[in-house]
Design a protein around this motif. Structure first.
Motif, short mmCIF file in Angstrom:
data_model
loop_
_atom_site.label_atom_id
_atom_site.label_comp_id
_atom_site.label_asym_id
_atom_site.label_seq_id
_atom_site.Cartn_x
_atom_site.Cartn_y
_atom_site.Cartn_z
N MET A 22 119.61 66.80 36.42
CA MET A 22 120.95 67.01 37.44
C MET A 22 121.38 67.77 38.72
SD MET A 22 122.99 63.41 38.19
CE MET A 22 122.40 62.79 37.51
N ARG A 23 121.55 68.85 38.28
CA ARG A 23 122.18 70.57 38.54
C ARG A 23 120.49 71.28 39.25
NH1 ARG A 23 127.50 71.47 35.95
NH2 ARG A 23 128.12 69.42 34.92
N LYS A 24 120.21 70.98 38.21
CA LYS A 24 119.03 72.07 39.16
C LYS A 24 118.10 71.32 40.42
CE LYS A 24 114.48 73.68 38.17
NZ LYS A 24 113.35 74.35 36.83
N ALA A 25 118.07 69.72 40.45
CA ALA A 25 117.30 68.89 41.23
C ALA A 25 118.72 69.04 43.18
CB ALA A 25 117.65 67.48 41.11
N LEU A 26 120.04 68.96 42.60
CA LEU A 26 120.77 69.21 43.81
C LEU A 26 121.25 71.06 43.86
CD1 LEU A 26 123.43 67.14 42.46
CD2 LEU A 26 122.10 66.42 43.91
N GLY A 27 120.65 71.79 43.10
CA GLY A 27 120.83 72.79 43.77
C GLY A 27 121.66 73.69 43.76
N PHE A 28 122.36 72.88 42.77
CA PHE A 28 123.68 73.63 42.10
C PHE A 28 123.80 74.99 41.40
CE2 PHE A 28 126.96 74.13 38.51
CZ PHE A 28 128.16 73.76 39.48
N VAL A 29 125.05 75.48 42.22
CA VAL A 29 125.60 76.96 42.30
C VAL A 29 126.28 76.70 40.88
CG1 VAL A 29 123.48 78.43 42.82
CG2 VAL A 29 125.80 77.98 43.68
N PRO A 30 126.94 77.81 40.27
CA PRO A 30 128.23 77.83 39.57
C PRO A 30 129.12 78.36 40.37
CG PRO A 30 126.92 78.60 37.81
CD PRO A 30 126.48 78.73 39.07
N VAL A 31 128.38 78.96 41.33
CA VAL A 31 129.54 80.31 42.09
C VAL A 31 129.08 80.41 43.83
CG1 VAL A 31 130.50 82.69 42.39
CG2 VAL A 31 130.49 81.85 39.93
N SER A 32 129.38 79.52 43.76
CA SER A 32 129.81 79.38 45.94
C SER A 32 129.74 80.92 46.37
CB SER A 32 130.18 78.27 46.25
OG SER A 32 129.90 78.64 47.88
N THR A 33 128.64 81.44 47.63
CA THR A 33 128.60 82.40 48.68
C THR A 33 130.20 82.15 49.29
OG1 THR A 33 126.59 81.68 49.44
CG2 THR A 33 126.42 83.34 47.63
N ASP A 34 129.94 80.75 49.69
CA ASP A 34 130.94 80.46 51.05
C ASP A 34 131.86 80.32 50.26
OD1 ASP A 34 132.91 80.14 53.02
OD2 ASP A 34 130.94 78.87 53.62
N PRO A 35 133.07 80.70 50.25
CA PRO A 35 134.62 80.42 49.91
C PRO A 35 135.38 78.54 50.34
CG PRO A 35 135.00 82.84 50.41
CD PRO A 35 133.70 82.26 50.97
N ALA A 36 134.15 78.80 51.53
CA ALA A 36 134.86 77.49 52.26
C ALA A 36 134.15 76.20 51.58
CB ALA A 36 134.96 78.39 53.68
N LYS A 37 132.69 76.22 51.52
CA LYS A 37 131.85 75.26 50.96
C LYS A 37 132.35 75.10 49.20
CE LYS A 37 128.84 73.76 54.29
NZ LYS A 37 127.29 74.25 54.02
N ALA A 38 132.64 74.89 48.51
CA ALA A 38 132.99 75.19 47.01
C ALA A 38 133.18 73.38 46.74
CB ALA A 38 133.95 76.34 46.43
N CYS A 39 132.96 73.41 44.85
CA CYS A 39 133.46 72.37 44.30
C CYS A 39 134.73 71.65 44.91
CB CYS A 39 132.57 72.06 43.31
SG CYS A 39 131.24 72.29 43.12
N GLY A 40 135.39 72.71 44.48
CA GLY A 40 136.99 72.36 44.51
C GLY A 40 137.35 71.82 46.12
N GLN A 41 136.69 72.27 47.48
CA GLN A 41 136.59 71.03 48.71
C GLN A 41 136.01 70.31 48.68
OE1 GLN A 41 136.61 75.09 48.58
NE2 GLN A 41 138.36 75.31 48.59
N CYS A 42 135.18 69.95 47.71
CA CYS A 42 134.57 69.01 48.14
C CYS A 42 134.48 67.02 48.09
CB CYS A 42 132.44 69.04 46.50
SG CYS A 42 132.06 68.06 47.12
N ALA A 43 134.02 66.66 49.15
CA ALA A 43 134.42 64.98 48.36
C ALA A 43 134.61 63.68 47.32
CB ALA A 43 133.60 64.22 49.90
N PHE A 44 133.19 64.84 46.60
CA PHE A 44 132.44 64.41 45.15
C PHE A 44 133.26 64.73 44.28
CE2 PHE A 44 129.12 64.15 48.43
CZ PHE A 44 128.99 62.92 48.35
N PHE A 45 134.34 66.40 44.13
CA PHE A 45 135.11 66.72 43.24
C PHE A 45 136.24 66.32 42.79
CE2 PHE A 45 138.06 70.37 42.20
CZ PHE A 45 137.14 70.65 40.94
N THR A 46 136.40 66.00 41.75
CA THR A 46 137.43 65.34 41.38
C THR A 46 139.25 66.54 40.36
OG1 THR A 46 137.04 63.29 42.10
CG2 THR A 46 139.23 63.27 40.65
N ALA A 47 140.15 66.88 40.38
CA ALA A 47 140.37 68.33 39.23
C ALA A 47 140.34 67.44 38.50
CB ALA A 47 141.65 68.55 40.62
#
Length: 101
Positions: free
Chosen positions: A47-72
């Motif tokens: 699933m991570r491969k299909a979604l193009g998931f990378v562990p470190v975003s190249t854009d700090p404004a676009k990271a999992c921590g700021q995503c609507a689908f993320f729950t801390a």
């Protein structure tokens, strides 16, 4: 190709694998804080491969921590709804990233 250009090219070509290895190591370290990527089930890896998931975003404004689908769940760690609740680090990102409202 002039000698200085050839020499520069060969020098850069020799360093490129080291830079790529360094980035891969940093990415694994970012994930390792929250979970062990090697122990993820095959379905999560796929699933991570299909979604193009990378562990470190190249854009700090676009990271999992700021995503609507993320729950801390802990500092710098959380779960992703798109990954059926799979663990992610807050620094990761995928192609389905959506800004929190």
């Amino acid at each position: 190709m002039p000698p200085s250009t050839r020499r520069t090219f060969l020098g850069l070509a020799g360093v490129a694998p080291l830079v790529a290895f360094g980035f891969a190591t940093a990415a694994r370290a970012a994930d390792a804080v929250c979970f062990n990527p090697d122990t993820l089930p095959a379905s999560q890896k796929s699933m991570r491969k299909a979604l193009g998931f990378v562990p470190v975003s190249t854009d700090p404004a676009k990271a999992c921590g700021q995503c609507a689908f993320f729950t801390a769940t802990a500092a710098g760690c959380g779960k992703c709804q798109l990954l059926t609740g799979g663990p992610v680090g807050a620094t990761g990102v995928c192609r389905s990233w959506a800004k929190k409202g």
